[in-house]
Design an enzyme around this catalytic site. Structure first.
Site, PDB file in Angstrom:
ATOM      1  N   HIS A  73     -28.370 -40.617  32.117  1.00 50.46           N
ATOM      2  CA  HIS A  73     -28.595 -39.679  31.012  1.00 50.46           C
ATOM      3  C   HIS A  73     -29.503 -40.434  30.055  1.00 50.46           C
ATOM      4  CE1 HIS A  73     -28.027 -37.000  27.604  1.00 50.46           C
ATOM      5  NE2 HIS A  73     -27.740 -38.059  26.881  1.00 50.46           N
ATOM      6  N   CYS A  86     -31.871 -33.741  31.036  1.00 50.19           N
ATOM      7  CA  CYS A  86     -32.152 -34.640  29.916  1.00 50.19           C
ATOM      8  C   CYS A  86     -33.311 -35.588  30.217  1.00 50.19           C
ATOM      9  CB  CYS A  86     -30.896 -35.443  29.559  1.00 50.19           C
ATOM     10  SG  CYS A  86     -30.273 -36.449  30.930  1.00 50.19           S
TER      11      CYS A  86
END
Length: 164
Positions: free
Chosen positions: A38, A108
């Site tokens: 992430h 993301c």
């Protein structure tokens, strides 16, 4: 604000598996993965990221994920905060609306890559952006795809859409 009108840009990288990918990936996928990444862009004193509810921000390291596993210095930008926020709001109303989130193709990391290029002209490291295709190229990744496609990552933060 920096004296030169230049603002540092950092990439915060988190391993969502907290080390499990490194341990389990050889047996499950037949290849070594160092993490399930992430990412977020830190600029103008805030951390910005894309999740299933859209573009969010928080103080750097302020998500429930805690401190990042690593930080990459992407250089600096001369884009002032006001212009950057206008850019993010337009992205949040189009390309990066929450309903456009997809764990493999539009996540993301895609957001961090686009924002990094807007701010600095540089891409984020390819080991991050190439991870989905690496996983999907394995039989186990293909078998898990229907389940994984239904997942939405949301580490918290404040949605920028309401910050006009």
């Amino acid at each position: 604000m920096e004296e030169s009108g230049s603002y540092p840009v950092k990439l915060y990288i988190y391993d969502l598996s907290r080390g499990m990918a490194r341990q389990l990936s050889p047996a499950m996928l037949g290849r070594q993965l160092d993490g399930i990444w992430h990412t977020a862009i830190v600029v103008h004193g805030k951390e910005f990221f894309f999740v299933g509810e859209g573009i969010n921000n928080c103080s750097p390291g302020g998500t429930p994920l805690g401190e990042p596993d690593s930080i990459v210095d992407l250089g600096s930008t001369e884009v002032p905060e006001e212009i950057f926020m206008e850019y993010l709001i337009s992205l949040g109303e189009s390309t990066y609306r929450g309903d456009k989130y997809n764990l493999f193709e539009h996540n993301c990391n895609a957001f961090s890559n686009d924002v990094a290029q807007f701010l600095t002209g540089k891409k984020i490291p390819s080991y991050i952006t190439d991870l989905p295709s690496e996983v999907l190229s394995t039989p186990f990744g293909q078998a898990l795809r229907p389940l994984l496609d239904s997942l939405v990552i949301n580490p918290g933060g404040n949605n920028i859409a309401g910050q006009r």
